[in-house]
Design an enzyme around this catalytic site. Sequence first.
Site, short mmCIF file in Angstrom:
data_model
loop_
_atom_site.label_atom_id
_atom_site.label_comp_id
_atom_site.label_asym_id
_atom_site.label_seq_id
_atom_site.Cartn_x
_atom_site.Cartn_y
_atom_site.Cartn_z
N CYS A 116 100.09 37.84 -30.08
CA CYS A 116 100.32 37.11 -28.84
C CYS A 116 100.49 38.09 -27.68
O CYS A 116 101.15 39.12 -27.82
CB CYS A 116 101.58 36.26 -29.00
SG CYS A 116 102.08 35.46 -27.47
N CYS B 281 99.15 31.07 -28.81
CA CYS B 281 100.19 31.42 -29.78
C CYS B 281 100.92 30.17 -30.25
O CYS B 281 101.35 29.35 -29.44
CB CYS B 281 101.16 32.38 -29.10
SG CYS B 281 102.58 32.81 -30.10
N HIS C 183 94.88 53.56 -31.94
CA HIS C 183 94.63 52.57 -30.89
C HIS C 183 94.49 51.15 -31.44
O HIS C 183 93.90 50.29 -30.79
CB HIS C 183 93.39 52.96 -30.07
CG HIS C 183 93.59 54.22 -29.26
ND1 HIS C 183 92.56 54.96 -28.73
CD2 HIS C 183 94.74 54.86 -28.90
CE1 HIS C 183 93.06 56.01 -28.07
NE2 HIS C 183 94.37 55.96 -28.16
#
Length: 259
Positions: free
Chosen positions: A133, A159, A125
């Site tokens: 981003c 970003c 995970h």
Amino acid sequence: MGRTFLMDDLERAVQALDEAGLVVAATGAGMSQESGIPTFRDALEGLWARYDPQELATRDGFRRDPARVWGWYNYRRGLIAAACPNAGHEALAKLEKLVPRVVVVTQNIDGMHRRAGSGVVLELHGSINRFKCFECDHPVDDAEIPLADSDGPLDPPTCKRCGSAIRPDVVWFGEMLPAGVLEEAESLAGSCDVMLVVGTSGLVYPAAALPFAARDGGATVIEVNTERSGITGTADIFLQGPAGEVLPAIVSSLEAGRS
Ligand code: BJW
Ligand code: ZN
């Protein structure tokens, strides 16, 4: 809560590990509970008792309120940075010295297994200490991300490539697991001799399917959990108790049998 299993079951587990070539340790949030990191589904202290997973662990939730989600993750990142691996993590790292091959397959994003010294860790995970981003997936260095000390809203950085919000590189509901990692975990599950399932409710897929794959592949499935879980019916041996007590007991007993 202490240990409540029969010594006979502990001995069976130790014997299976003693004979194993490949052991897969499949771990969940209960593994880190004794490090002070909350689990998700504990009725009182679990994260989902206080926070709504649809708001905080989905792409839609982030789109609706990026500052809320970013603030929450950044707060959890601070708690994790201040925590230490527990005796259970350390026991799994030590197991590598006693068994030819050990692979940790974890649902946890806290990095505790590597900090404890486990050599091969597959993070199903993702990691709370990596960032990317939200739109273009461009990776972002963690040195650029300051820690927060409350779980209140905090605007995410943007970003450098496309100007969209930065998000933690974890896997939210409805998202695919990292490319290659799940395939490797499934292949290891199907070919291991022992799967040690520790501290997961066994409710979240596809991770929850790994013990079934192990059983179908002929492995001995050993579960360590303080409570019965979605895995318990599949396990050959259920060792009920805290990971930080049961795993060191297993490893000491294995070590004692070898000396
Ligand atoms: C102790 C202890 C101590 C306590 N010692 N023990 C098939 C069937 C049904 C649904 C699905 C399915 N396939 C996919 C789905 C949908 C979904 C899903 O599974 N939903 C279910 C909830 C129904 N899965 C997904 O969306 C996954 N993606 C996917 O499948 O992509 C393909 C796809 C896409 C679109 C459509 C269909 C398919 C992604 C799942 C991502 C999960 N993300 C989270 C958040 C990560 C970031 C973060 O940390 O914020 O991952 S949710 C949360 O749950 C986190 C955990 O890793 C995960 C599992 O929780 P875990 O580790 O089991 O913790 P708990 O709290 O549940 O249990 C703790 C256990 O420890 C308990 O048993 C305690 O008793 C025990 N314990 N103290 C030992 N000291
Ligand atoms: Zn971008």
